[in-house]
Structures are given as C-alpha cells and as structure tokens.
Design an enzyme around this catalytic site. Structure first.
Site: not given
Length: 290
Positions: A51-52
């Site tokens: 998750i960025e």
C-alpha cells in the site's frame, strides 16, 4: 509453485486496497478473509501488503492501516501456520510522497518489512539535474532513520532496484551534468517522472552502443551511461549494478538487517547466452554480503 516449494521458497499474495475503505472494521475483516481464503485455496504461504497511498498523521486512515496489518498477520498465522505477512515501506520514514504511517506499529504487527530503496528522486530540489535512482548515502540514511525510531534491524529487508531511469537531456556538459525538463511533483520543481524506467537487461544491451560505456559517480556510488538517440538527442541512464549493490549489501551485513531483495527478478536476462548469463549471475551474487 510446487517447484518453488520443493526448493524451500515461499510464494505469497500481493495485497493492495484503498486505505479509506479500511477505516471500516467490517470492510477490513471482509478483505482480510478474502485474502486468507484465496491463499488457502492456492496453497500460498502468506501475503505482501503493498500500500503506497497518501496518509496524514493521526488520521483515521493512519490508525486503520496499522490495524489492517495487525489483523492480517493474526488471521494468516492462525489459518495458515508458518505463513508470513510483510509490508512494503518507502525508502525513508520522512513523509515520502506524503505517506505518513505508524512505522513502528506496522513493523511490530507483521513478520518483517521490505523497504523500497528506489525511486528516491520522486521530488528533486532545486535544479532538474539527473542523479542516481538510489544514491548510496541517501539510501543508507533512510535505514539509519528507521533504526533511530526504535525499529529492530532484524525486521528490515533492504530492497534494491534491478532497473534504472533513462532521462532525455536538455543539456549535457563535458563533466556529465545532464539537465532535464521540469515536471513538478508535490511541491518540488523536478521529478524522476521526467525519465522512464528501464530494466537492467536493456541497459546492458545499450552499453556497447553508448557514447560513454559505463561511468561511475563516486559521490552517489552509482553507475550511469550516456547515449545519443536516432534524433541526435543525448540521454543519460542511471541504474544499479553489482558494484553499487554490493556496497549496499555490505551495509545489510554490518547493521544486522534481516536481508536484501530486489525489484524485480524479471529485469535480468535469462536467455542463456554467455554474456547474459555472466551479467545475471553477477547481479544475484551481489545480493550476498561479502
């Protein structure tokens, strides 16, 4: 997968989801169950959470992300004994691309984290001058910052790039300074978005046709090369090779990090030619600290 398992390797899912949706505990539980069920059905060994997304400190998303990692780890460990849950972190904990996470909480909640020590030029100041994708000193400073936050080095895996960036030079000086077009990003006037990613195998094919051969920048401890395209425009390509990766691998051993990995394995040439084989073996061997 059976072949990988026969060699003692683990195969894991990759998970990405909207953090905003994960604020709701029921939605979080549903997503976790979906991933656990998929892993069990496919005989997989865990999940890597990649998750960025932008998250503000102390926001609902900030706490939900940590809860997600904790609950995911608990679910996988319960349903698939011996499985692993990992999380991908930016190369530095200092608000990279407006991602402010509960780093210590996330690291404590999973088996280990993979630190993405690449794309470190997403924001450049003050001039648009080409530089290394993962400069040595800047990369190591990121790990030092994580460790200063109280994170156990044994839960940090260093990620290194098996690709580089190709930039079109608006100007290229005799001392190899390449200036490029401004593409602002999050307040910075320049960004690596002005370049494009190139796999290591492609860069190696360019070497013999380049103007320069492989050059070395001592300050950034990174290789680069220069070439002219069919339109007569100069390009500069910065990347990592066995020499630069070996220096970082030595830090992994020195500071007692959990290990080192790459993004990604498909960037090398597995065609079987003697030169390609030599180059590919050298990149794999560079991951082993001397």
């Amino acid at each position: 997968m059976c072949y990988a398992h026969s060699k003692g390797s683990r195969i894991v899912l990759k998970g990405d989801v909207s953090v905003k949706k994960m604020v709701d505990s029921a939605a979080r539980a549903d997503w976790i169950k979906e991933k656990v069920d998929l892993a069990k059905m496919q005989y997989m060994d865990g999940i890597n959470i990649d998750i960025e997304q932008q998250v503000k400190k102390s926001s609902a998303e900030y706490y939900a992300l940590t809860d997600l990692v904790k609950e995911m780890t608990e679910a996988f460990h319960k349903e698939i004994p011996g499985s692993q849950v990992t999380f991908d972190l930016a190369w530095c904990p200092d608000c990279i691309d407006k991602r402010i996470y509960d780093y210590t909480g996330i690291v404590d909640s999973c088996d280990f984290v993979f630190v993405m020590s690449y794309d470190e030029q997403s924001r450049m100041w003050p001039h648009c001058i080409v530089g290394a994708n993962a400069p040595y000193n800047q990369t190591l400073a990121g790990y030092d910052n994580y460790i200063r936050k109280g994170i156990n080095p044994k839960k940090l895996v260093m990620g290194v790039p098996w690709y580089g960036y190709d930039y079109t030079c608006q100007g290229l000086s005799k001392d190899h300074v390449c200036s490029f077009a401004k593409i602002p990003f999050q307040g910075a006037p320049c960004s690596d978005a002005a370049g494009h990613q190139v796999p290591y195998k492609i860069i190696m094919n360019q070497t013999n046709h380049s103007l320069s051969g492989i050059l070395w920048d001592e300050e950034q401890k990174a290789p680069y090369l220069e070439y002219k395209d069919p339109h007569g425009t100069f390009h500069q390509v910065w990347f990592d090779n066995p020499r630069s990766i070996s220096l970082k691998a030595a830090y992994v051993k020195e500071r007692g990090l959990r290990g080192i990995g790459m993004w990604n394995g498909d960037c090398l040439n597995y065609s079987g030619g003697s030169i390609a084989q030599e180059q590919t073996e050298a990149m794999w061997e560079a991951l082993i600290p001397k």
